[in-house]
Design a protein around this motif. Structure first.
Motif, PDB file in Angstrom:
ATOM      1  N   UNK A   8       3.209  -0.090  -7.330  1.00 19.86           N
ATOM      2  CA  UNK A   8       4.383  -0.360  -6.485  1.00 19.86           C
ATOM      3  C   UNK A   8       4.012  -1.470  -5.500  1.00 19.86           C
ATOM      4  N   UNK A   9       5.020  -2.244  -5.064  1.00 18.64           N
ATOM      5  CA  UNK A   9       4.708  -3.269  -4.061  1.00 18.64           C
ATOM      6  C   UNK A   9       4.339  -2.617  -2.731  1.00 18.64           C
ATOM      7  N   UNK A  10       5.222  -1.711  -2.278  1.00 20.01           N
ATOM      8  CA  UNK A  10       5.003  -1.116  -0.959  1.00 20.01           C
ATOM      9  C   UNK A  10       5.227   0.394  -1.043  1.00 20.01           C
ATOM     10  N   UNK A  68      -6.580   7.307  -2.626  1.00 16.89           N
ATOM     11  CA  UNK A  68      -6.573   7.048  -4.071  1.00 16.89           C
ATOM     12  C   UNK A  68      -5.695   5.835  -4.407  1.00 16.89           C
ATOM     13  N   UNK A  69      -4.614   5.632  -3.638  1.00 17.03           N
ATOM     14  CA  UNK A  69      -3.748   4.458  -3.877  1.00 17.03           C
ATOM     15  C   UNK A  69      -4.552   3.182  -3.659  1.00 17.03           C
ATOM     16  N   UNK A  70      -5.355   3.203  -2.571  1.00 17.12           N
ATOM     17  CA  UNK A  70      -6.163   2.013  -2.290  1.00 17.12           C
ATOM     18  C   UNK A  70      -7.236   1.823  -3.363  1.00 17.12           C
ATOM     19  N   UNK A  71      -7.933   2.902  -3.715  1.00 17.17           N
ATOM     20  CA  UNK A  71      -9.031   2.786  -4.686  1.00 17.17           C
ATOM     21  C   UNK A  71      -8.528   2.316  -6.050  1.00 17.17           C
ATOM     22  N   UNK A  72      -7.375   2.845  -6.459  1.00 20.23           N
ATOM     23  CA  UNK A  72      -6.852   2.499  -7.789  1.00 20.23           C
ATOM     24  C   UNK A  72      -5.910   1.287  -7.746  1.00 20.23           C
ATOM     25  N   UNK A  73      -5.775   0.677  -6.557  1.00 18.54           N
ATOM     26  CA  UNK A  73      -4.890  -0.490  -6.374  1.00 18.54           C
ATOM     27  C   UNK A  73      -3.468  -0.219  -6.881  1.00 18.54           C
ATOM     28  N   UNK A  74      -2.909   0.892  -6.421  1.00 18.77           N
ATOM     29  CA  UNK A  74      -1.582   1.298  -6.894  1.00 18.77           C
ATOM     30  C   UNK A  74      -0.455   0.721  -6.044  1.00 18.77           C
ATOM     31  N   UNK A  75      -0.821   0.020  -4.950  1.00 17.99           N
ATOM     32  CA  UNK A  75       0.196  -0.615  -4.107  1.00 17.99           C
ATOM     33  C   UNK A  75      -0.393  -1.860  -3.463  1.00 17.99           C
ATOM     34  N   UNK A  76       0.484  -2.884  -3.231  1.00 18.59           N
ATOM     35  CA  UNK A  76       0.020  -4.060  -2.481  1.00 18.59           C
ATOM     36  C   UNK A  76      -0.086  -3.709  -1.001  1.00 18.59           C
ATOM     37  N   UNK A  77       0.867  -2.884  -0.535  1.00 17.45           N
ATOM     38  CA  UNK A  77       0.889  -2.514   0.886  1.00 17.45           C
ATOM     39  C   UNK A  77       1.058  -0.998   1.026  1.00 17.45           C
ATOM     40  N   UNK A  78       0.176  -0.390   1.815  1.00 19.11           N
ATOM     41  CA  UNK A  78       0.293   1.044   2.126  1.00 19.11           C
ATOM     42  C   UNK A  78       0.768   1.164   3.565  1.00 19.11           C
ATOM     43  N   UNK A  79       1.911   1.830   3.751  1.00 18.31           N
ATOM     44  CA  UNK A  79       2.447   2.020   5.093  1.00 18.31           C
ATOM     45  C   UNK A  79       2.217   3.480   5.499  1.00 18.31           C
ATOM     46  N   UNK A  80       1.682   3.658   6.700  1.00 16.98           N
ATOM     47  CA  UNK A  80       1.356   5.005   7.185  1.00 16.98           C
ATOM     48  C   UNK A  80       2.283   5.364   8.338  1.00 16.98           C
ATOM     49  N   UNK A 139      -6.747   3.857   6.684  1.00 14.45           N
ATOM     50  CA  UNK A 139      -6.053   4.449   5.538  1.00 14.45           C
ATOM     51  C   UNK A 139      -4.919   3.574   5.011  1.00 14.45           C
ATOM     52  N   UNK A 140      -4.406   2.656   5.843  1.00 13.42           N
ATOM     53  CA  UNK A 140      -3.252   1.875   5.389  1.00 13.42           C
ATOM     54  C   UNK A 140      -3.327   0.425   5.811  1.00 13.42           C
ATOM     55  N   UNK A 141      -2.178  -0.280   5.574  1.00  9.33           N
ATOM     56  CA  UNK A 141      -2.078  -1.688   5.975  1.00  9.33           C
ATOM     57  C   UNK A 141      -1.129  -1.849   7.158  1.00  9.33           C
ATOM     58  N   UNK A 142      -0.162  -0.918   7.267  1.00 10.83           N
ATOM     59  CA  UNK A 142       0.780  -0.950   8.394  1.00 10.83           C
ATOM     60  C   UNK A 142       0.913   0.467   8.930  1.00 10.83           C
ATOM     61  N   UNK A 143       1.144   0.598  10.256  1.00 10.77           N
ATOM     62  CA  UNK A 143       1.180   1.920  10.894  1.00 10.77           C
ATOM     63  C   UNK A 143       2.400   2.016  11.813  1.00 10.77           C
ATOM     64  N   UNK A 144       3.157   3.111  11.708  1.00  7.29           N
ATOM     65  CA  UNK A 144       4.341   3.306  12.545  1.00  7.29           C
ATOM     66  C   UNK A 144       4.464   4.761  12.979  1.00  7.29           C
ATOM     67  N   UNK A 145       4.908   4.970  14.215  1.00 10.62           N
ATOM     68  CA  UNK A 145       5.266   6.342  14.608  1.00 10.62           C
ATOM     69  C   UNK A 145       6.726   6.627  14.232  1.00 10.62           C
ATOM     70  N   UNK A 146       7.490   5.574  13.903  1.00 12.65           N
ATOM     71  CA  UNK A 146       8.882   5.778  13.477  1.00 12.65           C
ATOM     72  C   UNK A 146       8.935   5.805  11.946  1.00 12.65           C
ATOM     73  N   UNK A 147       9.478   6.902  11.394  1.00  7.54           N
ATOM     74  CA  UNK A 147       9.579   7.019   9.934  1.00  7.54           C
ATOM     75  C   UNK A 147      10.555   5.984   9.377  1.00  7.54           C
TER      76      UNK A 147
END
Ligand SMILES: NC(=O)C1=CN([C@@H]2O[C@H](COP(=O)(O)OP(=O)(O)OC[C@H]3O[C@@H](n4cnc5c(N)ncnc54)[C@H](O)[C@@H]3O)[C@@H](O)[C@H]2O)C=CC1
Ligand SMILES: O=C(O)C(=O)Cc1ccc(O)cc1
Length: 308
Positions: free
Chosen positions: A6-8, A24-36, A52-60
């Motif tokens: 997936x892209x994101x 596991x998403x990062x290790x297996x390269x399952x996304x270009x961007x992981x948002x936490x 753990x991710x590439x972007x971080x937000x307290x707002x869902x």
């Protein structure tokens, strides 16, 4: 074969399951961007420290913007509120899924809140430990474990194929199941064992004639196994009990009847009844091992992270 990438990907909740997925998403390269995303600034800061991710937000809502896959990894009682919060921000065509331990209740909470423009496909990885929080996760958690998808009439065949490919790339075996059937099966294989564990450890704690230090000192491995389950997250298990009430009560009533029969056999010295039951149950353990299902996932990564 369907591409699992997936892209994101947005992870809503970054505890044991969310952080294991991030790894596991990062290790297996399952996304270009992981948002936490997580509500608490403190947990989010810890997720950032753990990278753990590439972007971080307290707002869902901010976290899901432009995400192609949204995985809701919060206690089942919080899924409705999360759906309400993310609904206006979801990208058309996005797949929204979850990892909750109960399925009918999650569908009832989330489905009415989500727009028709997204694919909604609930899921449940049958993989976990008694630990919680972002430090507890590990990339191997899902390896050789089942992930059950429970379509709710709001997902295309392509979405089912894509999410199946994703979970397989995380190491899981994937099955699809009717949500109500899922809830019955899980009531007996997962929810009841935890309830029994909470109960037996509570009973031992309440005993007047056996002191707490004796329970700790003499705990045989059988009791220790129960204490592991009974150390599971209280919020998560409160929500499971409240949200799979009917199936759990049905299984508890069957369990109580069978326990009464066992009690009677002990009281009346019916050795044959005891021997027959214990022979039958031993065979079940053996068939689980023969089927290769005896994966000791709770031990994975424990040594490395220093967990007990
Ligand atoms: N722990 C396990 O062994 C397994 C858990 N599950 C399911 O996965 C989901 C997550 O469980 P874990 O990762 O173990 O939990 P966890 O306690 O480790 O993490 C939960 C996350 O949800 C957030 N959260 C808690 N309450 C919230 C609320 N009211 N609103 C928004 N966010 C909230 C927390 O900040 C945290 O980021 C649960 O639905 C659980 O039933 C599924 C398989 C195994
Ligand atoms: O720690 C254990 O033994 C578990 O059984 C973990 C677990 C807890 C909840 C689930 O929905 C699935 C797996």
């Amino acid at each position: 074969m369907t591409d699992p990438h997936f892209n994101k990907v947005a992870l809503i909740g970054i505890g044991l399951i969310g952080s294991s997925l991030a790894r596991v998403i990062r290790r297996e390269k399952l996304a270009d961007t992981i948002v936490v995303n997580t509500r608490s600034a403190e947990t989010l800061a810890r997720a950032r420290e753990l990278d753990l991710g590439d972007e971080y937000y307290t707002s869902a809502a901010e976290a899901v913007r432009d995400a192609d896959l949204v995985i809701v990894c919060v206690p089942v009682g919080a899924c409705g509120r999360v759906a309400t919060e993310i609904a206006p921000a979801l990208k058309a065509g996005a797949i929204v899924t979850d990892v909750g331990s109960t399925k009918r209740s999650v569908i009832e909470q989330m489905s009415p809140e989500l727009p028709d423009t997204v694919e909604f496909l609930p899921g449940h990885p049958l993989a976990g430990t008694e630990h919680s929080g972002p430090d507890a996760g590990f990339a191997e958690l899902f390896r050789n474990r089942w992930c059950i998808l429970t379509p709710a009439g709001r997902s295309s065949d392509e979405a089912v194929e894509k999410l199946t490919a994703f979970w397989e790339a995380c190491g899981s075996r994937v099955d699809t199941m009717d949500p109500d059937h899922h809830d019955k099966v899980l009531a007996i294989v997962s929810h009841l064992p935890h309830i029994i564990a909470y109960n037996i450890v509570g009973t031992a704690d309440d005993l007047q004639t056996v002191t707490e230090s004796e329970v700790i000192k003499y705990s045989a491995s059988g009791f220790r196994d129960f204490t592991r389950l009974a150390a599971s997250d209280p919020t998560m298990w409160r929500d499971i009990c409240l949200h799979n009430k009917d199936a759990i009560l049905e299984m508890l009533s069957r369990f109580s009847e069978d326990l009464s029969a066992l009690q009677r056999a002990i009281r009346w010295g019916d050795g044959q009844a005891l021997f027959d039951l214990f022979t039958r149950t031993r065979a079940i353990r053996r068939s689980i091992i023969d089927a290769g299902q005896d994966v000791a996932a709770p031990d994975f990564g424990r040594q490395a992270s220093g967990q007990k």
